[in-house]
Design a protein around this motif. Structure first.
Motif, short mmCIF file in Angstrom:
data_model
loop_
_atom_site.label_atom_id
_atom_site.label_comp_id
_atom_site.label_asym_id
_atom_site.label_seq_id
_atom_site.Cartn_x
_atom_site.Cartn_y
_atom_site.Cartn_z
N ALA A 61 -4.20 6.04 -5.17
CA ALA A 61 -4.71 5.06 -6.14
C ALA A 61 -5.87 4.28 -5.55
N PRO A 71 7.23 -7.28 -10.42
CA PRO A 71 6.21 -6.91 -11.42
C PRO A 71 5.05 -7.89 -11.38
N THR A 83 -8.00 -2.03 -16.98
CA THR A 83 -8.11 -0.59 -16.76
C THR A 83 -8.59 -0.29 -15.34
N ARG A 96 1.83 -9.60 -13.62
CA ARG A 96 1.31 -9.85 -14.96
C ARG A 96 -0.16 -10.25 -14.84
N ALA A 142 2.56 -4.16 -7.00
CA ALA A 142 3.89 -4.42 -7.56
C ALA A 142 4.97 -3.68 -6.78
N GLN A 143 4.68 -2.43 -6.42
CA GLN A 143 5.64 -1.65 -5.65
C GLN A 143 5.82 -2.22 -4.25
N HIS A 161 -8.34 -2.08 -12.65
CA HIS A 161 -7.45 -2.52 -11.57
C HIS A 161 -6.01 -2.02 -11.71
N LYS A 162 -5.74 -1.14 -12.66
CA LYS A 162 -4.34 -0.73 -12.89
C LYS A 162 -3.71 -0.11 -11.65
N GLY A 163 -4.45 0.75 -10.97
CA GLY A 163 -3.90 1.37 -9.76
C GLY A 163 -3.59 0.35 -8.68
N LEU A 174 -2.89 -2.88 -9.22
CA LEU A 174 -1.75 -3.68 -9.68
C LEU A 174 -0.44 -2.94 -9.49
N ASP A 175 -0.41 -1.66 -9.82
CA ASP A 175 0.81 -0.86 -9.66
C ASP A 175 1.21 -0.76 -8.19
N THR A 176 0.23 -0.54 -7.33
CA THR A 176 0.51 -0.42 -5.90
C THR A 176 1.05 -1.72 -5.33
#
Length: 290
Positions: A247, A66, A50, A68, A60-61, A52-54, A56-58
């Motif tokens: 983020a 992706p 939770t 994991r 990945a982009q 680190h989600k922002g 991780l998403d940044t």
């Protein structure tokens, strides 16, 4: 009129085309594979994801792949997973990061700007970091392999306090767990990382803290050297600019880490005293390379 292509040449061209298409397909399949991203277990896996989600998403982009996420239940298990190549990218303790860089299979990319320190936390009143104040108390401490635990144990040794003789040492799974048992009254004090304490302040405003040992470089982000250089370069650039994104602003406000910054020679020097113990435990690395 052009001469006809002989059958052998036609078959050869067909095979070459098939190999080229196969290689292209393998490259595309590899690019679609998730990158395995590890984070040291200073909180529960659910909280870490939770938090680190922002990030991780940044990432990945930025990387076009992706990610994991996973962690391990203990610092020892996490270190063994890093050694076994079970992660492609990782956020790790500074002493482990510098030690792994010395082995040559990990490249250090950035660290959190804020310094990390062990702090002694009490309920309702500021604790006294003195031997007599701690004698006979119950003190919670997270995973003994964390850098904060190592620093805290040095302070306890300097105070002449021996666990289970002068005080009761209550080992917990993480810094977060130590604060939880303190908040519910199961222990008198907890020794945790300063930034984890900051993440709990809003939930438990009655907790008070004082420094409990020297500060050290904070967590470091690293990439396996087996990854393509271009991907490692993009990873480093994304980390160093993360604070400029929305983020990133939320992430650093929630964690107190400020931003990612480059790793320095001084960081390697500060971690040098911790490396011999890692050599003895996990195997001696070759000469340090950076």
């Amino acid at each position: 009129m052009e001469p006809p292509i002989d059958p052998f040449r036609r078959r050869t061209l067909g095979l070459l085309a098939a190999v080229a298409l196969g290689a292209l397909g393998c490259a595309r399949a590899e690019e679609a594979q998730p990158l395995r991203f590890g984070i040291q277990p200073f909180r529960t896996a659910e909280v870490l994801l939770t938090l680190h989600k922002g990030l991780l998403d940044t990432l990945a982009q930025a990387l076009g792949r992706p990610l994991r996420f996973s962690t391990r239940p203990t610092y020892d298990a996490y270190t063994k997973a890093l050694l076994a190549g079970e992660f492609d990218l990782a956020i790790m303790p500074p002493h482990i990061a510098v030690w792994l860089a010395g082995r040559g299979d990990w490249e250090l990319e950035a660290k959190y700007e804020v310094r990390m320190s062990a702090i002694l936390v009490g309920r309702n009143a500021t604790p006294a970091p003195e031997a007599e104040a701690l004698r006979g108390r119950r003190i919670a401490l997270g995973d003994p392999d964390s850098i904060v635990s190592l620093v805290a144990r040095e302070t306890l040794d300097r105070l002449g306090l021996v666990p289970q003789r002068d005080f009761t040492l209550v080992l917990t799974a993480s810094h977060g767990a130590s604060l939880q048992v303190l908040a519910n009254g199961s222990v008198d004090y907890a020794i945790v990382a300063n930034t984890v304490y900051g993440q709990f302040r809003a939930r438990y405003p009655s907790l008070q803290a004082v420094p409990f040992g020297l500060d050290v470089p904070h967590l470091m982000a690293a990439a396996r050297r087996a990854l393509p250089e271009a991907l490692r370069t993009r990873f480093r650039a994304a980390l160093l600019s993360f604070h400029e994104t929305e983020a990133g602003r939320r992430f650093f406000a929630d964690t107190g880490y400020r931003r990612f910054v480059p790793i320095t020679e001084a960081d390697f020097a500060e971690m040098a005293p911790f490396l011999p113990a890692l050599d003895r435990r996990y195997g001696s690395p070759p000469e340090l390379s950076r």
